[in-house]
Write a protein that holds these residues in place. Structure first.
Motif, PDB file in Angstrom:
ATOM      1  N   GLU A   1       2.031 -13.648 -15.666  1.00 44.92           N
ATOM      2  CA  GLU A   1       2.377 -12.237 -15.531  1.00 44.92           C
ATOM      3  C   GLU A   1       2.918 -11.660 -16.839  1.00 44.92           C
ATOM      4  OE1 GLU A   1       4.864 -11.689 -12.103  1.00 44.92           O
ATOM      5  OE2 GLU A   1       3.375 -12.606 -10.781  1.00 44.92           O
ATOM      6  N   LYS A   2       3.658 -12.471 -17.598  1.00 41.28           N
ATOM      7  CA  LYS A   2       4.183 -11.994 -18.877  1.00 41.28           C
ATOM      8  C   LYS A   2       3.104 -11.936 -19.949  1.00 41.28           C
ATOM      9  CE  LYS A   2       8.977 -13.422 -18.332  1.00 41.28           C
ATOM     10  NZ  LYS A   2      10.077 -14.236 -18.859  1.00 41.28           N
ATOM     11  N   CYS A   3       2.182 -12.885 -19.919  1.00 42.62           N
ATOM     12  CA  CYS A   3       1.214 -13.027 -21.008  1.00 42.62           C
ATOM     13  C   CYS A   3      -0.195 -12.555 -20.672  1.00 42.62           C
ATOM     14  CB  CYS A   3       1.144 -14.496 -21.431  1.00 42.62           C
ATOM     15  SG  CYS A   3       2.706 -15.133 -22.043  1.00 42.62           S
ATOM     16  N   ASN A   4      -0.481 -12.359 -19.400  1.00 41.73           N
ATOM     17  CA  ASN A   4      -1.824 -11.965 -18.949  1.00 41.73           C
ATOM     18  C   ASN A   4      -2.897 -12.984 -19.294  1.00 41.73           C
ATOM     19  OD1 ASN A   4      -1.036  -9.536 -17.734  1.00 41.73           O
ATOM     20  ND2 ASN A   4      -1.056  -8.514 -19.713  1.00 41.73           N
ATOM     21  N   CYS A   5      -2.517 -14.246 -19.360  1.00 41.70           N
ATOM     22  CA  CYS A   5      -3.514 -15.295 -19.569  1.00 41.70           C
ATOM     23  C   CYS A   5      -2.935 -16.639 -19.148  1.00 41.70           C
ATOM     24  CB  CYS A   5      -3.977 -15.347 -21.015  1.00 41.70           C
ATOM     25  SG  CYS A   5      -2.695 -15.769 -22.196  1.00 41.70           S
ATOM     26  N   VAL A   6      -3.834 -17.561 -18.843  1.00 43.00           N
ATOM     27  CA  VAL A   6      -3.497 -18.947 -18.523  1.00 43.00           C
ATOM     28  C   VAL A   6      -4.529 -19.804 -19.233  1.00 43.00           C
ATOM     29  CG1 VAL A   6      -3.330 -20.675 -16.675  1.00 43.00           C
ATOM     30  CG2 VAL A   6      -2.527 -18.359 -16.267  1.00 43.00           C
ATOM     31  N   PRO A   7      -4.100 -20.817 -19.979  1.00 45.02           N
ATOM     32  CA  PRO A   7      -5.072 -21.683 -20.647  1.00 45.02           C
ATOM     33  C   PRO A   7      -5.983 -22.391 -19.648  1.00 45.02           C
ATOM     34  CG  PRO A   7      -2.857 -22.046 -21.505  1.00 45.02           C
ATOM     35  CD  PRO A   7      -2.723 -21.182 -20.300  1.00 45.02           C
TER      36      PRO A   7
ATOM     37  N   ASN B   1      -4.722 -27.175 -24.119  1.00 47.01           N
ATOM     38  CA  ASN B   1      -5.469 -25.932 -24.397  1.00 47.01           C
ATOM     39  C   ASN B   1      -4.557 -24.716 -24.550  1.00 47.01           C
ATOM     40  OD1 ASN B   1      -7.898 -27.398 -24.118  1.00 47.01           O
ATOM     41  ND2 ASN B   1      -7.864 -27.063 -21.913  1.00 47.01           N
ATOM     42  N   LYS B   2      -3.273 -24.915 -24.826  1.00 48.33           N
ATOM     43  CA  LYS B   2      -2.342 -23.793 -24.898  1.00 48.33           C
ATOM     44  C   LYS B   2      -2.611 -22.868 -26.086  1.00 48.33           C
ATOM     45  CE  LYS B   2       1.505 -25.616 -22.230  1.00 48.33           C
ATOM     46  NZ  LYS B   2       2.945 -25.871 -22.223  1.00 48.33           N
ATOM     47  N   ASP B   3      -3.382 -23.337 -27.076  1.00 51.40           N
ATOM     48  CA  ASP B   3      -3.717 -22.471 -28.204  1.00 51.40           C
ATOM     49  C   ASP B   3      -4.624 -21.312 -27.784  1.00 51.40           C
ATOM     50  OD1 ASP B   3      -2.174 -23.837 -30.023  1.00 51.40           O
ATOM     51  OD2 ASP B   3      -3.792 -25.181 -30.624  1.00 51.40           O
ATOM     52  N   GLU B   4      -5.251 -21.415 -26.618  1.00 47.88           N
ATOM     53  CA  GLU B   4      -6.069 -20.319 -26.099  1.00 47.88           C
ATOM     54  C   GLU B   4      -5.212 -19.089 -25.765  1.00 47.88           C
ATOM     55  OE1 GLU B   4      -9.274 -23.201 -23.781  1.00 47.88           O
ATOM     56  OE2 GLU B   4      -8.011 -21.834 -22.608  1.00 47.88           O
ATOM     57  N   CYS B   5      -3.924 -19.325 -25.544  1.00 43.66           N
ATOM     58  CA  CYS B   5      -3.020 -18.245 -25.146  1.00 43.66           C
ATOM     59  C   CYS B   5      -1.669 -18.432 -25.846  1.00 43.66           C
ATOM     60  CB  CYS B   5      -2.856 -18.253 -23.630  1.00 43.66           C
ATOM     61  SG  CYS B   5      -1.841 -16.916 -23.013  1.00 43.66           S
ATOM     62  N   PRO B   6      -1.525 -17.918 -27.072  1.00 46.45           N
ATOM     63  CA  PRO B   6      -0.294 -18.128 -27.838  1.00 46.45           C
ATOM     64  C   PRO B   6       0.976 -17.653 -27.126  1.00 46.45           C
ATOM     65  CG  PRO B   6      -2.002 -17.268 -29.258  1.00 46.45           C
ATOM     66  CD  PRO B   6      -2.528 -17.208 -27.856  1.00 46.45           C
ATOM     67  N   CYS B   7       0.921 -16.551 -26.419  1.00 45.23           N
ATOM     68  CA  CYS B   7       2.094 -16.057 -25.689  1.00 45.23           C
ATOM     69  C   CYS B   7       2.534 -17.098 -24.664  1.00 45.23           C
ATOM     70  CB  CYS B   7       1.765 -14.724 -25.009  1.00 45.23           C
ATOM     71  SG  CYS B   7       3.020 -14.137 -23.858  1.00 45.23           S
ATOM     72  N   TYR B   8       1.593 -17.616 -23.891  1.00 45.20           N
ATOM     73  CA  TYR B   8       1.848 -18.638 -22.875  1.00 45.20           C
ATOM     74  C   TYR B   8       2.440 -19.885 -23.531  1.00 45.20           C
ATOM     75  CZ  TYR B   8       0.649 -21.477 -18.701  1.00 45.20           C
ATOM     76  OH  TYR B   8       0.677 -22.285 -17.582  1.00 45.20           O
ATOM     77  N   ARG B   9       1.866 -20.270 -24.652  1.00 47.12           N
ATOM     78  CA  ARG B   9       2.308 -21.459 -25.387  1.00 47.12           C
ATOM     79  C   ARG B   9       3.740 -21.306 -25.900  1.00 47.12           C
ATOM     80  NH1 ARG B   9      -0.697 -21.377 -30.517  1.00 47.12           N
ATOM     81  NH2 ARG B   9       0.957 -19.903 -31.012  1.00 47.12           N
ATOM     82  N   ASP B  10       4.109 -20.116 -26.353  1.00 45.79           N
ATOM     83  CA  ASP B  10       5.374 -19.918 -27.049  1.00 45.79           C
ATOM     84  C   ASP B  10       6.561 -19.566 -26.157  1.00 45.79           C
ATOM     85  OD1 ASP B  10       3.974 -20.489 -29.361  1.00 45.79           O
ATOM     86  OD2 ASP B  10       3.677 -18.375 -29.882  1.00 45.79           O
ATOM     87  N   LEU B  11       6.337 -19.278 -24.853  1.00 45.55           N
ATOM     88  CA  LEU B  11       7.466 -18.989 -23.971  1.00 45.55           C
ATOM     89  C   LEU B  11       8.323 -20.236 -23.796  1.00 45.55           C
ATOM     90  CD1 LEU B  11       5.936 -16.782 -21.130  1.00 45.55           C
ATOM     91  CD2 LEU B  11       7.475 -16.068 -22.929  1.00 45.55           C
ATOM     92  N   GLN B  12       9.654 -20.059 -23.911  1.00 41.27           N
ATOM     93  CA  GLN B  12      10.556 -21.206 -23.822  1.00 41.27           C
ATOM     94  C   GLN B  12      11.523 -21.067 -22.659  1.00 41.27           C
ATOM     95  OE1 GLN B  12      12.458 -21.537 -27.638  1.00 41.27           O
ATOM     96  NE2 GLN B  12      10.668 -22.484 -28.567  1.00 41.27           N
ATOM     97  N   ASN B  13      11.935 -22.219 -22.111  1.00 40.83           N
ATOM     98  CA  ASN B  13      12.956 -22.208 -21.069  1.00 40.83           C
ATOM     99  C   ASN B  13      14.332 -22.144 -21.721  1.00 40.83           C
ATOM    100  OD1 ASN B  13      13.582 -24.829 -21.921  1.00 40.83           O
ATOM    101  ND2 ASN B  13      12.425 -25.795 -20.287  1.00 40.83           N
ATOM    102  N   SER B  14      15.380 -22.166 -20.926  1.00 43.02           N
ATOM    103  CA  SER B  14      16.752 -22.019 -21.449  1.00 43.02           C
ATOM    104  C   SER B  14      17.168 -23.193 -22.330  1.00 43.02           C
ATOM    105  CB  SER B  14      17.742 -21.864 -20.292  1.00 43.02           C
ATOM    106  OG  SER B  14      17.690 -22.990 -19.457  1.00 43.02           O
TER     107      SER B  14
ATOM    108  N   GLY C   1      12.668 -25.817 -24.406  1.00 40.12           N
ATOM    109  CA  GLY C   1      11.383 -26.471 -24.168  1.00 40.12           C
ATOM    110  C   GLY C   1      10.358 -25.455 -23.716  1.00 40.12           C
ATOM    111  N   SER C   2       9.158 -25.932 -23.503  1.00 38.88           N
ATOM    112  CA  SER C   2       8.082 -25.053 -23.071  1.00 38.88           C
ATOM    113  C   SER C   2       8.318 -24.592 -21.626  1.00 38.88           C
ATOM    114  CB  SER C   2       6.744 -25.791 -23.139  1.00 38.88           C
ATOM    115  OG  SER C   2       5.701 -24.959 -22.687  1.00 38.88           O
ATOM    116  N   LYS C   3       8.254 -23.292 -21.397  1.00 39.33           N
ATOM    117  CA  LYS C   3       8.438 -22.725 -20.081  1.00 39.33           C
ATOM    118  C   LYS C   3       7.205 -22.915 -19.214  1.00 39.33           C
ATOM    119  CE  LYS C   3      10.004 -19.693 -16.930  1.00 39.33           C
ATOM    120  NZ  LYS C   3      10.969 -20.147 -15.967  1.00 39.33           N
ATOM    121  N   CYS C   4       6.050 -22.848 -19.846  1.00 42.50           N
ATOM    122  CA  CYS C   4       4.797 -22.787 -19.119  1.00 42.50           C
ATOM    123  C   CYS C   4       4.122 -24.152 -19.037  1.00 42.50           C
ATOM    124  CB  CYS C   4       3.867 -21.802 -19.801  1.00 42.50           C
ATOM    125  SG  CYS C   4       4.646 -20.189 -20.088  1.00 42.50           S
ATOM    126  N   PRO C   5       3.632 -24.492 -17.847  1.00 44.25           N
ATOM    127  CA  PRO C   5       2.971 -25.806 -17.679  1.00 44.25           C
ATOM    128  C   PRO C   5       1.596 -25.868 -18.341  1.00 44.25           C
ATOM    129  CG  PRO C   5       2.872 -24.542 -15.642  1.00 44.25           C
ATOM    130  CD  PRO C   5       3.692 -23.749 -16.607  1.00 44.25           C
TER     131      PRO C   5
END
Length: 88
Positions: free
Chosen positions: A56-62, A68-81, A84-88
């Motif tokens: 929902e934040k990035c409008n894409c899923v690898p 394959n997270k390089d397909e969606c840099p926003c998804y790749r770069d979201l971090q948890n508190s 670490g990586s927020k997105c699976p």
């Protein structure tokens, strides 16, 4: 009076179309996240929750179930508190 009716009609159309776009985004995320979380190490529900937030934040899923997270840099770069990586 006609101007008010026309304005109301136009505003109604705009609101309806924006709600339609939001609901379709949720459907697209859900389907892509189901694929993404099919082989998750953690529970399927946790994976889906995080994936849907990221989508929902990035409008894409690898593509695929891992990597394959390089397909969606926003998804790749979201971090948890914890940084670490927020997105699976």
């Amino acid at each position: 009076m006609k101007l008010i009716v026309v304005q109301f009609f136009i505003i109604s159309l705009l609101l309806t179309s924006s709600l339609f776009v939001l609901s379709n985004a949720g459907l697209e995320c859900g389907g892509k996240c189901n694929v993404r979380c099919a082989k998750a190490d953690r529970t399927h529900g946790e994976c889906l929750q995080d994936c849907n937030i990221c989508c929902e934040k990035c409008n894409c899923v690898p593509s695929g179930t891992f990597g394959n997270k390089d397909e969606c840099p926003c998804y790749r770069d979201l971090q948890n508190s914890k940084g670490g990586s927020k997105c699976p």
